[in-house]
Design an enzyme around this catalytic site. Structure first.
Site, PDB file in Angstrom:
ATOM      1  N   CYS A  80       0.841  -1.193   0.000  1.00  0.00           N
ATOM      2  CA  CYS A  80       0.000   0.000   0.000  1.00  0.00           C
ATOM      3  C   CYS A  80       0.885   1.256   0.000  1.00  0.00           C
ATOM      4  CB  CYS A  80      -0.980  -0.033   1.171  1.00  0.00           C
ATOM      5  SG  CYS A  80      -2.321   1.181   1.028  1.00  0.00           S
ATOM      6  N   HIS A 184      -3.817  -4.932  -0.025  1.00  0.00           N
ATOM      7  CA  HIS A 184      -3.419  -5.435   1.298  1.00  0.00           C
ATOM      8  C   HIS A 184      -3.486  -6.957   1.324  1.00  0.00           C
ATOM      9  CE1 HIS A 184      -3.233  -1.660   3.628  1.00  0.00           C
ATOM     10  NE2 HIS A 184      -4.144  -1.231   2.759  1.00  0.00           N
ATOM     11  N   GLU A 186      -2.478  -8.903   3.597  1.00  0.00           N
ATOM     12  CA  GLU A 186      -2.792  -9.351   4.952  1.00  0.00           C
ATOM     13  C   GLU A 186      -4.292  -9.311   5.240  1.00  0.00           C
ATOM     14  OE1 GLU A 186      -2.505  -4.886   5.528  1.00  0.00           O
ATOM     15  OE2 GLU A 186      -1.791  -6.425   4.135  1.00  0.00           O
TER      16      GLU A 186
END
Length: 202
Positions: A80, A184, A186
């Protein structure tokens, strides 16, 4: 050992937890000494470009990080804003970026399509270009995004994947040992877990 840089921004523990589940050694780096033993580096980031650069520059890790990436050529993955920081500059502010990739960061033109909103938030498809190991074994890739600015490389060959939002934009990049993704991983379920596993194996 994968080192996740903790300079006060990003989902540090989410990355650490993913690698723990994968049984892949990693640790959090909050000092220059921590970075010395890195085999690979993750540079997360959230928030504004200038604020992130200021936090990194004041972390005591900036010079060591530059050496690890540009001199020792250790693989690094920016996430990001961590990816955006790899450019030279951003429309979001006046700070100088890391300059690891010949690129600028631009703001989406919200006036170009009144039916679309900023920030670009939620799930979106990506289209990998070529056969990068970063996207190995990822079928129908879909990732979670949250941003209003996008990475604009000056070398087309640095684009690793694209996404459609206000037109086509670069959503992943690579240049030698340097990788970046706008989304993202994650927060992207099994697609993100596989991508982080792939980075560990590069």
């Amino acid at each position: 050992m994968i080192k996740i840089i903790d300079y006060g921004l990003g989902n540090i523990h989410a990355f650490a937890n993913t690698y723990k589940k994968l049984n892949i050694p990693c640790s959090i780096a909050s000092t220059a000494n921590d970075l010395e033993t890195a085999s690979k580096i993750i540079l997360p980031g959230v928030g504004s470009f200038d604020y992130a650069m200021d936090k990194l520059n004041n972390s005591g890790m900036r010079n060591c990080l530059d050496e690890q990436v540009t001199v020792r050529k250790k693989p690094v993955l920016g996430i990001c804003v961590g990816m955006q920081m790899m450019a030279s500059n951003s429309d979001e502010g006046t700070a100088q970026g890391l300059g690891w990739i010949d690129a600028s960061v631009k703001k989406f033109d919200a006036n170009s399509n009144s039916s679309m909103l900023l920030p670009h938030m939620g799930w979106n498809d990506i289209t990998p270009i070529g056969n990068s190991d970063l996207f190995s074994e990822i079928e129908s890739p879909k990732f979670y995004f949250l941003h209003s600015y996008y990475f604009c490389p000056n070398r087309p060959d640095d684009t690793l994947a694209t996404t459609e939002y206000f037109g086509k934009f670069t959503s992943a990049v690579s240049s030698n040992n340097i990788y970046g993704v706008q989304f993202h991983p994650e927060k992207s379920h099994h697609w993100g877990t596989q991508l982080l596993k792939n980075f560990a194996e590069i």
